[in-house]
Design a protein around this motif. Sequence first.
Motif, PDB file in Angstrom:
ATOM      1  N   HIS A  97       0.853  -1.193   0.000  1.00 12.34           N
ATOM      2  CA  HIS A  97       0.000   0.000   0.000  1.00 12.34           C
ATOM      3  C   HIS A  97       0.894   1.251   0.000  1.00 12.34           C
ATOM      4  CE1 HIS A  97      -3.967   1.766   0.570  1.00 12.34           C
ATOM      5  NE2 HIS A  97      -3.398   2.648   1.361  1.00 12.34           N
ATOM      6  N   TYR A 140       0.781   4.099  -1.710  1.00 12.21           N
ATOM      7  CA  TYR A 140       0.207   5.425  -1.936  1.00 12.21           C
ATOM      8  C   TYR A 140      -0.984   5.631  -1.012  1.00 12.21           C
ATOM      9  CZ  TYR A 140       3.059   4.576  -6.001  1.00 12.21           C
ATOM     10  OH  TYR A 140       4.105   4.251  -6.812  1.00 12.21           O
ATOM     11  N   ALA A 141      -0.772   6.366   0.066  1.00 14.98           N
ATOM     12  CA  ALA A 141      -1.822   6.559   1.071  1.00 14.98           C
ATOM     13  C   ALA A 141      -3.040   7.286   0.505  1.00 14.98           C
ATOM     14  CB  ALA A 141      -1.263   7.333   2.260  1.00 14.98           C
ATOM     15  N   TRP A 142      -2.846   8.133  -0.501  1.00 11.78           N
ATOM     16  CA  TRP A 142      -3.945   8.903  -1.075  1.00 11.78           C
ATOM     17  C   TRP A 142      -4.830   8.059  -1.989  1.00 11.78           C
ATOM     18  CZ3 TRP A 142      -3.865   8.745  -6.290  1.00 11.78           C
ATOM     19  CH2 TRP A 142      -2.636   8.472  -6.898  1.00 11.78           C
ATOM     20  N   ALA A 143      -4.314   6.912  -2.440  1.00 11.68           N
ATOM     21  CA  ALA A 143      -5.049   6.090  -3.411  1.00 11.68           C
ATOM     22  C   ALA A 143      -5.891   5.029  -2.710  1.00 11.68           C
ATOM     23  CB  ALA A 143      -4.071   5.417  -4.361  1.00 11.68           C
ATOM     24  N   ASP A 149      -7.529   1.311  -2.003  1.00  7.89           N
ATOM     25  CA  ASP A 149      -6.855   0.003  -1.944  1.00  7.89           C
ATOM     26  C   ASP A 149      -6.765  -0.669  -3.313  1.00  7.89           C
ATOM     27  OD1 ASP A 149      -6.395   0.218   0.762  1.00  7.89           O
ATOM     28  OD2 ASP A 149      -8.187  -0.909   1.326  1.00  7.89           O
ATOM     29  N   ASN A 179      -3.971   0.753  -5.358  1.00  4.24           N
ATOM     30  CA  ASN A 179      -2.673   0.292  -4.861  1.00  4.24           C
ATOM     31  C   ASN A 179      -2.390  -1.134  -5.292  1.00  4.24           C
ATOM     32  OD1 ASN A 179      -1.062   2.179  -3.132  1.00  4.24           O
ATOM     33  ND2 ASN A 179      -3.077   2.485  -2.229  1.00  4.24           N
ATOM     34  N   ALA A 201      -6.805   7.829 -11.319  1.00  3.60           N
ATOM     35  CA  ALA A 201      -6.012   8.464 -10.256  1.00  3.60           C
ATOM     36  C   ALA A 201      -5.844   9.955 -10.514  1.00  3.60           C
ATOM     37  CB  ALA A 201      -4.652   7.799 -10.155  1.00  3.60           C
ATOM     38  N   THR A 202      -5.643  10.317 -11.766  1.00  3.74           N
ATOM     39  CA  THR A 202      -5.409  11.720 -12.104  1.00  3.74           C
ATOM     40  C   THR A 202      -6.684  12.540 -12.094  1.00  3.74           C
ATOM     41  OG1 THR A 202      -3.510  11.092 -13.444  1.00  3.74           O
ATOM     42  CG2 THR A 202      -4.439  13.277 -13.828  1.00  3.74           C
ATOM     43  N   ASN A 253      -9.657  10.743  -8.818  1.00  2.00           N
ATOM     44  CA  ASN A 253      -9.275  10.728  -7.409  1.00  2.00           C
ATOM     45  C   ASN A 253      -8.602  12.037  -6.981  1.00  2.00           C
ATOM     46  OD1 ASN A 253      -9.172   9.298  -4.924  1.00  2.00           O
ATOM     47  ND2 ASN A 253      -7.013   8.934  -5.245  1.00  2.00           N
ATOM     48  N   GLN A 254      -7.685  12.532  -7.774  1.00  3.35           N
ATOM     49  CA  GLN A 254      -6.953  13.744  -7.406  1.00  3.35           C
ATOM     50  C   GLN A 254      -7.578  15.002  -8.000  1.00  3.35           C
ATOM     51  OE1 GLN A 254      -2.832  13.184  -8.376  1.00  3.35           O
ATOM     52  NE2 GLN A 254      -2.533  11.674  -6.780  1.00  3.35           N
ATOM     53  N   HIS A 255      -8.550  14.834  -8.863  1.00  3.08           N
ATOM     54  CA  HIS A 255      -9.296  15.955  -9.449  1.00  3.08           C
ATOM     55  C   HIS A 255      -8.395  16.980 -10.131  1.00  3.08           C
ATOM     56  CE1 HIS A 255     -12.669  14.223  -7.380  1.00  3.08           C
ATOM     57  NE2 HIS A 255     -12.036  14.328  -6.235  1.00  3.08           N
TER      58      HIS A 255
END
Length: 98
Positions: A10, A12-15, A17, A20, A62-63, A66-68
């Motif tokens: 794991h 990437y804490a921001w992503a 599960d 990851n 992710a881009t 998730n990260q907007h």
Amino acid sequence: MSDLVRYGLHPYAWAPDWLNVCWTSLAILDPLAAILLVAGRRGGLDLACLIVVTDLTANFYATYGNQHLDLGSAPGLQRLTASPFSCWERHLSYAGIS
């Protein structure tokens, strides 16, 4: 691979599960696809195409999901958009379908 060694499954804490797991699995799937391709196995091409499509999808999520971030923040993803289509075309050609 270094993230896997340093941070485990794991990294990437921001992503989420599942993301990851997807990225961590590439540490095994990428070399496996390379070995199969070098050995001349059709499964290597199938796996490589699957990896490209799923990794691109995960990176887009992710881009943008998730990260907007906006499209201009990740120009590399813009260039890679054509990659799955090229991979699929080669796959069909290799299979004698095109």
